[in-house]
Design a protein around this motif. Structure first.
Motif, PDB file in Angstrom:
ATOM      1  N   LYS A  22      46.050  38.016  38.132  1.00 25.97           N
ATOM      2  CA  LYS A  22      45.082  38.495  37.149  1.00 25.97           C
ATOM      3  C   LYS A  22      45.573  39.788  36.501  1.00 25.97           C
ATOM      4  CE  LYS A  22      40.474  40.555  36.836  1.00 25.97           C
ATOM      5  NZ  LYS A  22      39.294  41.025  37.618  1.00 25.97           N
ATOM      6  N   ASP A  23      46.057  40.721  37.321  1.00 26.55           N
ATOM      7  CA  ASP A  23      46.512  42.008  36.806  1.00 26.55           C
ATOM      8  C   ASP A  23      47.694  41.853  35.856  1.00 26.55           C
ATOM      9  OD1 ASP A  23      44.559  43.189  38.324  1.00 26.55           O
ATOM     10  OD2 ASP A  23      45.908  43.777  39.947  1.00 26.55           O
ATOM     11  N   GLY A  66      44.838  38.144  42.890  1.00 28.36           N
ATOM     12  CA  GLY A  66      44.504  39.370  42.191  1.00 28.36           C
ATOM     13  C   GLY A  66      45.677  39.903  41.387  1.00 28.36           C
ATOM     14  N   LEU A  67      46.875  39.784  41.939  1.00 32.98           N
ATOM     15  CA  LEU A  67      48.074  40.219  41.228  1.00 32.98           C
ATOM     16  C   LEU A  67      48.292  39.405  39.960  1.00 32.98           C
ATOM     17  CD1 LEU A  67      50.699  41.873  41.056  1.00 32.98           C
ATOM     18  CD2 LEU A  67      51.756  40.162  42.559  1.00 32.98           C
ATOM     19  N   ARG A 100      45.246  38.751  47.629  1.00 32.48           N
ATOM     20  CA  ARG A 100      46.094  39.736  46.950  1.00 32.48           C
ATOM     21  C   ARG A 100      46.968  39.065  45.907  1.00 32.48           C
ATOM     22  NH1 ARG A 100      49.964  44.179  50.057  1.00 32.48           N
ATOM     23  NH2 ARG A 100      51.001  45.018  48.197  1.00 32.48           N
TER      24      ARG A 100
END
Length: 497
Positions: free
Chosen positions: A434-435, A431-432, A428
């Motif tokens: 990247k976002d 992924g954060l 997570r």
């Protein structure tokens, strides 16, 4: 043995005594005997580690006029203990060891300053005596946002150290009123929140106070020049590594007078103090260099030099660092960026990690139960493992409750669920990043004690969907030694800041 808790309040008027940290390996916290982590016996060299190649700035180590060898000492002060590593000019490890923090109580709470100081001197004593005269430079890393306020004249502590994971939500409104929206300091655990809370309290000697971080204070014990930090440690007090300066919004505040001068990590500050030199047998020209944070030192140790490479440090906590071309910061999620020359180390630190495992299992249990886990089979258990309420990243919530139930009857199944849940938090987190616009992660190196668990590595590789491997050098002390090597090549000594 109790573990360190995340405090919901950081008020100087009503703070709970800090329980004692869990140890590396279950030994009593007061047991401060040296434990050498190489195959060498104490006092022997260790030349078994293979060299790591570095750029020219790292390779050109200085030698004495008589041609004698020069060595470089790094010390890591982590959340649950401290280590040292001695390297040569080719970054080969010559000696290493570790100490656990001795327990000293002051008014029923842990006297961390005394414990850290004794540990520092114990580690210096552990360096093989025949290597000490060859030590050309020293650097130290410490926990990020651990804050110490001292008298600017004497160096005496004006208040107890405020630890890395203590949250000061009472100061957050004042910080948010002056800092840019979603700035790194807009988190209750930031160094600036701790400073603002202390400044707003009725304490004397504010005019002569100086703020130091853990690594700054330990280095001061060696060089004696108060008020010097590095731009990695200073990030969470508001220093802008892009501007290479404190921003105007911070300098306009009355408490800005206590801020330290800031240098690049690995900058030469000055030579070792005479009393330290005589006590431990260092040479007169041994240089003390600025340090960094423990997670950045672990990143340096892993030698992840290409963008897209990341390092997850699995110690008492879980910290991730991704080398990115883009700077990313968002206090809503506990994300911040450290400068690393012309790139950015983007990441954050979660309170999940080894500390919660140690609350439930012994080292022996962890080893035996891990053998029973099939890492290729996903666990159906869904936890959010925390040692106490409060999370920093990828969720910034000082009141987030641990979730460790239901507990199955089978302990191996339970451990599998916890390890996989920590891996999901790690996924997570990446992924954060990247976002939020960071460079896409391509490969993850692992540092810290958790890197030794091969089953956990395979679980993480499956959950992350990325190549995951143990770094060749997994200890932050090795990264600190690399900073010492860098500082030994600095011709300017910043002695008049």
């Amino acid at each position: 043995m109790q573990t360190l808790v995340h405090l919901p309040r950081c008020s100087p008027f009503s703070w709970r005594p800090l329980p004692v940290l869990q140890n590396y390996n279950g030994r009593a916290a007061g047991d401060c005997r040296p434990r050498h982590i190489s195959d060498s016996r104490p006092g022997q060299y260790n030349s078994t580690m293979r060299p790591v190649e570095f750029g020219s700035a790292w390779e050109t180590a200085r030698f004495d006029a008589d041609g004698g060898e020069r060595l470089y000492l790094g010390l890591d002060f982590g959340t649950s203990g401290a280590r040292y590593t001695v390297i040569d000019k080719k970054a080969n490890v010559r000696a290493e060891g570790k100490r656990e923090y001795p327990v000293y109580l002051s008014e029923e709470s842990m006297d961390w300053a005394r414990s850290w100081k004794e540990t520092l001197f114990s580690l210096l004593s552990d360096v093989p005596i025949d290597l000490r005269p060859a030590i050309a430079s020293v650097s130290i890393d410490g926990t990020s946002a651990t804050t110490i306020l001292v008298d600017g004249t004497t160096g005496d502590l004006l208040f107890r150290p405020l630890l890395y994971n203590e949250s000061c939500p009472d100061a957050l409104p004042a910080v948010k009123s002056v800092a840019p929206s979603n700035h790194t300091v807009c988190s209750g655990s930031s160094t600036l929140c701790k400073l603002v809370l202390w400044w707003s309290a009725d304490f004397p000697n504010k005019e002569s106070a100086i703020l130091l971080h853990q690594a700054d204070w330990l280095l001061w014990l060696l060089h004696g020049k108060l008020g010097i930090s590095d731009y990695n440690n200073a990030l969470k007090v508001g220093y802008d590594p892009g501007l290479d300066a404190y921003p105007p919004w911070l300098l306009s505040q009355p408490y800005s007078r206590v801020l330290p001068s800031v240098l690049a990590p690995g900058s030469a500050i000055g030579t070792v103090k005479d009393d330290i030199r005589k006590q431990f047998g260092f040479k007169q020209d041994c240089i003390i260099c600025t340090g960094t944070t423990d997670s950045i030192a672990a990143f340096l140790a892993a030698h992840a030099t290409e963008t897209g490479k990341a390092v997850t440090s699995l110690g008492s906590t879980l910290a991730i660092k991704l080398l990115s071309t883009t700077r990313v910061e968002d206090a809503r999620f506990g994300v911040y960026s450290h400068r690393l020359e012309d790139k950015w180390l983007v990441g954050g630190a979660s309170n999940t990690g080894g500390a919660v495992l140690r609350q439930i299992f012994t080292d022996e249990q962890l080893e035996k139960l891990s053998e029973q886990i099939d890492p290729m089979v996903a666990s159906s258990l869904d936890y959010y493992p925390l040692p106490a309420p409060g999370e920093r990243f990828p969720i910034a919530d000082p009141n987030l409750a641990p979730r460790l139930l239901p507990r199955p009857d089978n302990d191996a199944e339970y451990l599998h669920g916890i390890l996989e849940s920590i891996a999901r938090i790690e996924a997570r987190a990446y992924g954060l990043l990247k976002d939020l616009g960071a460079t896409l992660v391509e490969e993850v190196f692992t540092a810290g004690g958790g890197s030794k668990n091969e089953k956990w590595t395979k679980i993480r590789e499956r959950v992350l969907g990325l190549p995951v491997s143990r770094a060749v050098h997994t200890e932050a002390a090795y990264g600190a030694a690399l900073l010492a090597l860098k500082g030994a090549n600095t011709e300017n000594i910043h002695g008049d800041l």
